[in-house]
Design a protein around this motif. Structure first.
Motif, PDB file in Angstrom:
ATOM      1  N   GLY A  27       0.831  -1.200   0.000  1.00  0.00           N
ATOM      2  CA  GLY A  27       0.000   0.000   0.000  1.00  0.00           C
ATOM      3  C   GLY A  27       0.863   1.246   0.000  1.00  0.00           C
ATOM      4  O   GLY A  27       1.905   1.279  -0.629  1.00  0.00           O
ATOM      5  N   GLY A  28       0.420   2.259   0.748  1.00  0.00           N
ATOM      6  CA  GLY A  28       1.204   3.474   0.855  1.00  0.00           C
ATOM      7  C   GLY A  28       0.417   4.743   0.548  1.00  0.00           C
ATOM      8  O   GLY A  28       0.856   5.837   0.874  1.00  0.00           O
ATOM      9  N   CYS A  29      -0.746   4.599  -0.093  1.00  0.00           N
ATOM     10  CA  CYS A  29      -1.535   5.791  -0.437  1.00  0.00           C
ATOM     11  C   CYS A  29      -2.584   6.128   0.606  1.00  0.00           C
ATOM     12  O   CYS A  29      -2.979   7.272   0.737  1.00  0.00           O
ATOM     13  CB  CYS A  29      -2.240   5.598  -1.776  1.00  0.00           C
ATOM     14  N   VAL A  30      -3.074   5.115   1.307  1.00  0.00           N
ATOM     15  CA  VAL A  30      -4.122   5.336   2.298  1.00  0.00           C
ATOM     16  C   VAL A  30      -3.501   5.216   3.684  1.00  0.00           C
ATOM     17  O   VAL A  30      -2.826   4.238   3.976  1.00  0.00           O
ATOM     18  CB  VAL A  30      -5.244   4.280   2.141  1.00  0.00           C
ATOM     19  N   CYS A  62      -1.457   1.599  -4.063  1.00  0.00           N
ATOM     20  CA  CYS A  62       0.003   1.716  -4.099  1.00  0.00           C
ATOM     21  C   CYS A  62       0.669   0.382  -3.791  1.00  0.00           C
ATOM     22  O   CYS A  62       0.064  -0.506  -3.198  1.00  0.00           O
ATOM     23  CB  CYS A  62       0.465   2.782  -3.129  1.00  0.00           C
ATOM     24  N   LYS A  63       1.908   0.262  -4.201  1.00  0.00           N
ATOM     25  CA  LYS A  63       2.591  -1.027  -4.141  1.00  0.00           C
ATOM     26  C   LYS A  63       3.750  -1.052  -3.150  1.00  0.00           C
ATOM     27  O   LYS A  63       4.542  -1.989  -3.146  1.00  0.00           O
ATOM     28  CB  LYS A  63       3.139  -1.383  -5.537  1.00  0.00           C
ATOM     29  N   ALA A  64       3.876  -0.025  -2.336  1.00  0.00           N
ATOM     30  CA  ALA A  64       4.968  -0.036  -1.358  1.00  0.00           C
ATOM     31  C   ALA A  64       4.734  -1.173  -0.370  1.00  0.00           C
ATOM     32  O   ALA A  64       3.594  -1.504  -0.055  1.00  0.00           O
ATOM     33  CB  ALA A  64       5.023   1.296  -0.618  1.00  0.00           C
ATOM     34  N   LEU A  65       5.818  -1.778   0.107  1.00  0.00           N
ATOM     35  CA  LEU A  65       5.707  -2.823   1.120  1.00  0.00           C
ATOM     36  C   LEU A  65       5.891  -2.153   2.477  1.00  0.00           C
ATOM     37  O   LEU A  65       6.942  -1.583   2.757  1.00  0.00           O
ATOM     38  CB  LEU A  65       6.778  -3.891   0.892  1.00  0.00           C
ATOM     39  N   LEU A  66       4.860  -2.205   3.289  1.00  0.00           N
ATOM     40  CA  LEU A  66       4.882  -1.490   4.563  1.00  0.00           C
ATOM     41  C   LEU A  66       4.935  -2.469   5.722  1.00  0.00           C
ATOM     42  O   LEU A  66       4.302  -3.525   5.681  1.00  0.00           O
ATOM     43  CB  LEU A  66       3.620  -0.627   4.685  1.00  0.00           C
ATOM     44  N   ILE A  67       5.692  -2.092   6.734  1.00  0.00           N
ATOM     45  CA  ILE A  67       5.755  -2.888   7.957  1.00  0.00           C
ATOM     46  C   ILE A  67       5.288  -1.982   9.094  1.00  0.00           C
ATOM     47  O   ILE A  67       5.735  -0.854   9.211  1.00  0.00           O
ATOM     48  CB  ILE A  67       7.183  -3.412   8.212  1.00  0.00           C
TER      49      ILE A  67
END
Length: 99
Positions: A27-30, A62-67
């Motif tokens: 994700g990364g956008c929300v 979005c395609k960021a990998l979030l931790i």
């Protein structure tokens, strides 16, 4: 879509009646992503209770990998069930002992 809700639990721990769960998701956008910890409250004969961690945020393209580290206060559980409840299990992961 279903893909939004996919996430992975990296690790979990209980300290001072607080449950911390490290989750990984795309994700990364929300912001923030909303996670909810739910249970039916039933304690098994062995003293276990099942929980489900639900990922409630949709439509983050979005395609960021979030931790992220999530925290949940378990004090009520301890107060309510201290004598009976021995461990909890979240999303079929290995059980965690309540100390």
């Amino acid at each position: 879509s279903k893909g939004d809700l996919l996430f992975h639990i990296n690790k979990m721990a209980i300290k001072d009646k607080m449950l911390t769960v490290q989750v990984k998701y795309g994700g990364g956008c929300v912001k923030p992503h909303v996670f909810e910890l739910v249970t039916n409250g039933i304690i098994s004969k062995e003293g276990g209770m099942n929980f489900y961690l639900l990922h409630k945020t949709h439509n983050d393209m979005c395609k960021a990998l979030l931790i992220e580290d999530l925290s949940f206060d378990l004090a009520q559980l301890y107060n309510l069930q201290s004598s009976v409840l021995k461990n909890i299990q979240i999303n079929k992961m290995p059980k965690i002992d309540l100390k």
